[in-house]
Design a protein around this motif. Structure first.
Motif, short mmCIF file in Angstrom:
data_model
loop_
_atom_site.label_atom_id
_atom_site.label_comp_id
_atom_site.label_asym_id
_atom_site.label_seq_id
_atom_site.Cartn_x
_atom_site.Cartn_y
_atom_site.Cartn_z
N GLY A 20 0.81 -1.20 0.00
CA GLY A 20 0.00 0.00 0.00
C GLY A 20 0.85 1.25 0.00
N ALA A 23 -1.16 7.34 2.77
CA ALA A 23 -1.84 8.55 2.33
C ALA A 23 -1.75 9.66 3.37
CB ALA A 23 -3.30 8.25 2.02
N GLU A 33 -3.57 3.52 1.55
CA GLU A 33 -4.40 3.17 0.41
C GLU A 33 -3.91 1.82 -0.11
OE1 GLU A 33 -6.43 5.17 -3.47
OE2 GLU A 33 -4.39 5.81 -2.99
N ASP A 36 -7.32 1.34 -5.26
CA ASP A 36 -7.92 2.62 -5.65
C ASP A 36 -9.21 2.85 -4.88
OD1 ASP A 36 -5.95 3.20 -7.48
OD2 ASP A 36 -7.06 2.40 -9.19
N GLY A 37 -9.22 3.91 -4.08
CA GLY A 37 -10.41 4.28 -3.32
C GLY A 37 -10.63 3.49 -2.05
N HIS A 39 -9.00 2.62 1.65
CA HIS A 39 -7.97 2.94 2.64
C HIS A 39 -8.22 2.14 3.91
CE1 HIS A 39 -7.85 6.43 0.00
NE2 HIS A 39 -6.63 6.66 0.47
#
Length: 73
Positions: A20, A23, A33, A36-37, A39
């Motif tokens: 990962g 972020a 993260e 994608d999208g 977390h």
């Protein structure tokens, strides 16, 4: 429920190890993260730097609140 969350939880389970991207670092851990999208919260004594890449293990999946608890792998 978001499509990103549904797809992620269909492919992954507790115990999976993922790479990962950190972020955001907060006093109680770091948000990573893992897709994608999607977390998760990395908890533990080590605080990686924002922007760094980390390897994490899924410790808990909270389907109702769409949350992941992660640990360092």
């Amino acid at each position: 429920m978001s499509h990103a969350w549904e797809g992620f939880t269909a492919r992954h389970a507790v115990g999976d190890v993922l790479d990962g991207h950190v972020a955001k670092v907060v006093p109680f851990g770091a948000f990573v993260e893992v897709a994608d999208g999607v977390h998760g919260l990395l908890v533990g004594s080590e605080r990686p730097e924002a922007g760094s890449s980390v390897s994490v293990r899924i410790a808990e999946i909270d389907h109702d609140n769409q949350r992941l608890r992660l640990t360092a792998s």
